[in-house]
Write an enzyme that holds these catalytic residues in place. Structure first.
Site, PDB file in Angstrom:
ATOM      1  N   THR A  13       0.833  -1.207   0.000  1.00  0.00           N
ATOM      2  CA  THR A  13       0.000   0.000   0.000  1.00  0.00           C
ATOM      3  C   THR A  13       0.867   1.257   0.000  1.00  0.00           C
ATOM      4  OG1 THR A  13      -1.676  -1.187   1.265  1.00  0.00           O
ATOM      5  CG2 THR A  13      -1.818   1.211   1.286  1.00  0.00           C
ATOM      6  N   VAL A  14       1.768   1.368   0.972  1.00  0.00           N
ATOM      7  CA  VAL A  14       2.536   2.607   1.133  1.00  0.00           C
ATOM      8  C   VAL A  14       3.616   2.732   0.057  1.00  0.00           C
ATOM      9  CG1 VAL A  14       3.885   4.009   2.719  1.00  0.00           C
ATOM     10  CG2 VAL A  14       2.089   2.521   3.621  1.00  0.00           C
ATOM     11  N   LYS A 105       6.419   1.376  12.494  1.00  0.00           N
ATOM     12  CA  LYS A 105       6.508   1.717  13.930  1.00  0.00           C
ATOM     13  C   LYS A 105       6.710   0.497  14.804  1.00  0.00           C
ATOM     14  CE  LYS A 105       2.440   0.754  12.576  1.00  0.00           C
ATOM     15  NZ  LYS A 105       1.514   1.167  11.543  1.00  0.00           N
ATOM     16  N   ILE A 136       0.128  13.057   9.233  1.00  0.00           N
ATOM     17  CA  ILE A 136       0.278  14.205  10.155  1.00  0.00           C
ATOM     18  C   ILE A 136       1.762  14.359  10.525  1.00  0.00           C
ATOM     19  CG2 ILE A 136      -0.389  15.196  12.382  1.00  0.00           C
ATOM     20  CD1 ILE A 136      -2.784  13.312  12.443  1.00  0.00           C
ATOM     21  N   GLY A 187      -6.856  -0.380   2.810  1.00  0.00           N
ATOM     22  CA  GLY A 187      -5.400  -0.301   3.000  1.00  0.00           C
ATOM     23  C   GLY A 187      -4.988   0.334   4.322  1.00  0.00           C
ATOM     24  N   GLU A 190      -2.988  -3.225   9.342  1.00  0.00           N
ATOM     25  CA  GLU A 190      -1.739  -3.988   9.231  1.00  0.00           C
ATOM     26  C   GLU A 190      -2.048  -5.334   8.590  1.00  0.00           C
ATOM     27  OE1 GLU A 190       1.272  -2.577  10.236  1.00  0.00           O
ATOM     28  OE2 GLU A 190      -0.081  -0.888  10.434  1.00  0.00           O
ATOM     29  N   LYS A 205       3.073   3.479  18.815  1.00  0.00           N
ATOM     30  CA  LYS A 205       3.214   4.875  18.394  1.00  0.00           C
ATOM     31  C   LYS A 205       3.373   5.788  19.602  1.00  0.00           C
ATOM     32  CE  LYS A 205       0.598   4.035  14.176  1.00  0.00           C
ATOM     33  NZ  LYS A 205      -0.757   3.886  13.637  1.00  0.00           N
TER      34      LYS A 205
END
Ligand code: NAP
Ligand code: HSE
Length: 436
Positions: A13-14, A105, A136, A187, A190, A205
């Site tokens: 996805t990323v 993360k 963000i 998406g 995880e 996080k």
């Protein structure tokens, strides 16, 4: 214009979103970086999978060595999830003399110490803006823009999948399984969504943010966490009747006795900014002693918002900015923790408690008696009409307490649960007060 050659490891996805930005908006990125970010290689496990993107020939490969052994590649976006092989790959990238950008993360929260030590020893950098809050820019803000402040608290919605599920249940009446399936299809989740919904992803996080904001050396597993299993659809409705929404909230709050850290479903008054965060959006309220409070809100998961943060890190790394901040941060360095963790049972909160009780004389007084014995003062109490045709003599009882110690609230809840007049389904949630 000079070129910085970059690679992507992991085209899910990323990674696919990062490739899109690099290929479709190269001119814009070059203007911002002062140099061209040239995508040299993108590695995957399975070359036959459809990537929903057309890459120029020669870029896609399943051979990581083509990245590691190419001295011209300087920056690598590591976008493989989970711990292994991601940890080994990150070490290999660093050893081969390249800087890393990552959104992983879980990897940083688990192996941050080892990875950051290695990067420092090798004179390399790790940038990780996308690892918290998706699009963000919370890492940059906390580590740079608040540097004149002592940060006093952070409170946020840090997992997009669980917020999306809660919103779908709350607003559309969707059932949990369908909402989770939708989050996966979009998406957000995880590969194994367990950590999204049980509070672990938010705790990872929170551990990263707490390292940055408070200099605390905490392992994410030490952070008290609960997830969506802690409440039911009915609680969203009862909370709404009382003027609240339920959100999965990650909290870091400096107290006299230490730093309070936890992730838990929490009632927030409707109309407060965090209560109105919908879908896969994330938000963080940061309070600094000089600046006061600030609210950050944006898409916390999803392809392009996350790719936006990854590519911004690639630009910062290529232009040399990451090198300066990475060294100054001393993140996961062997310096002493600047603050102790406050044991969770010593924290205080208002509480929402919900029980299924027998609609019989004396039951209410038994319950209020137990709460009184544990020093818990009741702010309001609502007994609803029976909701189950199967159990017409069982009624939901919702109690809102005044501020109480977590230890006392847990003990009272356990004692009430053992009463023969009380059903097994007992819910206890924190209630956040204050302006945010
Ligand atoms: P994903 O869709 O599951 O993609 C992971 C990719 O890694 C897949 O393309 C997979 O290849 C590849 N991969 C796995 N092992 C590999 C290996 N040994 N060598 C090369 N490639 C390998 O995951 P994602 O959603 O993009 O997430 C990537 C990371 O970003 C995770 O750490 C996640 O926590 C983090 N993140 C995700 C989001 C989000 O919204 N999705 C937001 C913020 C952060 P194949 O496709 O060939 O199997
Ligand atoms: N699975 C994560 C989430 C992705 O839903 O928030 C962003 O880190």
């Amino acid at each position: 214009m000079e070129k910085t050659r970059v690679a992507i490891v992991g085209m899910g996805t990323v990674g696919t979103g990062v490739a899109r930005l690099l290929l479709d908006h190269g001119d814009r990125l070059a203007r911002h970086a002062g140099r061209i970010l040239w995508l040299e290689k993108a590695t995957v496990r399975d070359l036959t999978k459809d990537r929903q993107i057309e890459l120029p020939s020669g870029i896609l490969t399943d051979d990581l060595k083509l990245v590691l052994d190419d001295p011209k590649i300087e920056v690598v976006a590591l976008l493989v999830g989970g711990l292994e092989p991601a940890r080994t790959i990150m070490l290999q990238i660093l050893e081969s003399g390249k800087d890393v950008v990552t959104a992983n993360k879980a990897l940083l929260a688990e192996h941050g110490e080892e990875l950051f030590d290695r990067a420092r020893a090798l004179g390399r950098t790790i940038a990780f803006e996308a690892s918290v809050g998706g699009g963000i820019p919370i890492i940059a803000n906390i580590s740079q823009c608040f540097s004149a402040n002592q940060i006093l608290s952070l409170r946020g919605i840090l997992n997009g999948t669980s917020n999306y599920i809660i919103s779908q249940m709350d607003e559309q009446g969707a059932d949990y399984a369908t909402a989770l399936k939708n989050a996966q299809a979009l998406g957000y989740a995880e590969a194994d969504p367990t950590m999204d919904v049980d509070g672990s992803d938010a705790a990872q996080k929170l551990a990263i943010l707490a390292h940055l904001a408070f200099g605390v050396r905490v392992r994410w597993r030490e952070i008290y966490r609960r997830g969506l299993e802690a409440f039911h659809l009915a609680d969203l409705q009862y909370a709404a009747e009382l003027g609240y929404r339920i959100k999965l909230i990650a909290t870091a709050q400096l107290r006299d006795g230490g730093l309070e850290l936890h992730v838990s479903p929490t009632l927030i008054r409707k109309g407060r900014p965090l209560a109105e965060v919908r879908g896969a959006y994330n938000a963080v309220t940061v309070v600094g002693d000089a600046v006061g409070d600030m609210f950050f809100h944006g898409q916390g998961a999803g392809q392009m918002p996350t790719a936006s943060a990854v590519v911004a890190d690639m630009i910062d790394t290529a232009s040399g900015r990451t090198d300066i901040t990475f060294r100054r941060l001393e993140l996961w360095s062997d310096r002493e923790s600047k603050v102790e963790l406050l044991p969770y049972e010593q924290t205080t909160s208002r509480y929402y408690m919900r029980f299924f009780v027998a609609d019989e004389p004396g039951v209410l007084s038994q319950i209020t008696g137990i709460l009184g014995k544990h020093g818990i003062s009741i702010a309001s109490i609502i007994q609803h009409e029976p909701t189950s045709e199967k159990h017409p003599r069982q009624v939901p009882l919702v109690i809102m307490s005044h501020e109480a110690k977590e230890k006392a609230a847990t003990a009272a809840n356990e004692e009430i649960r053992k009463l023969s007049s009380v059903g097994d389904e007992c819910v206890k949630l924190r209630v956040a007060e204050g302006s945010k």
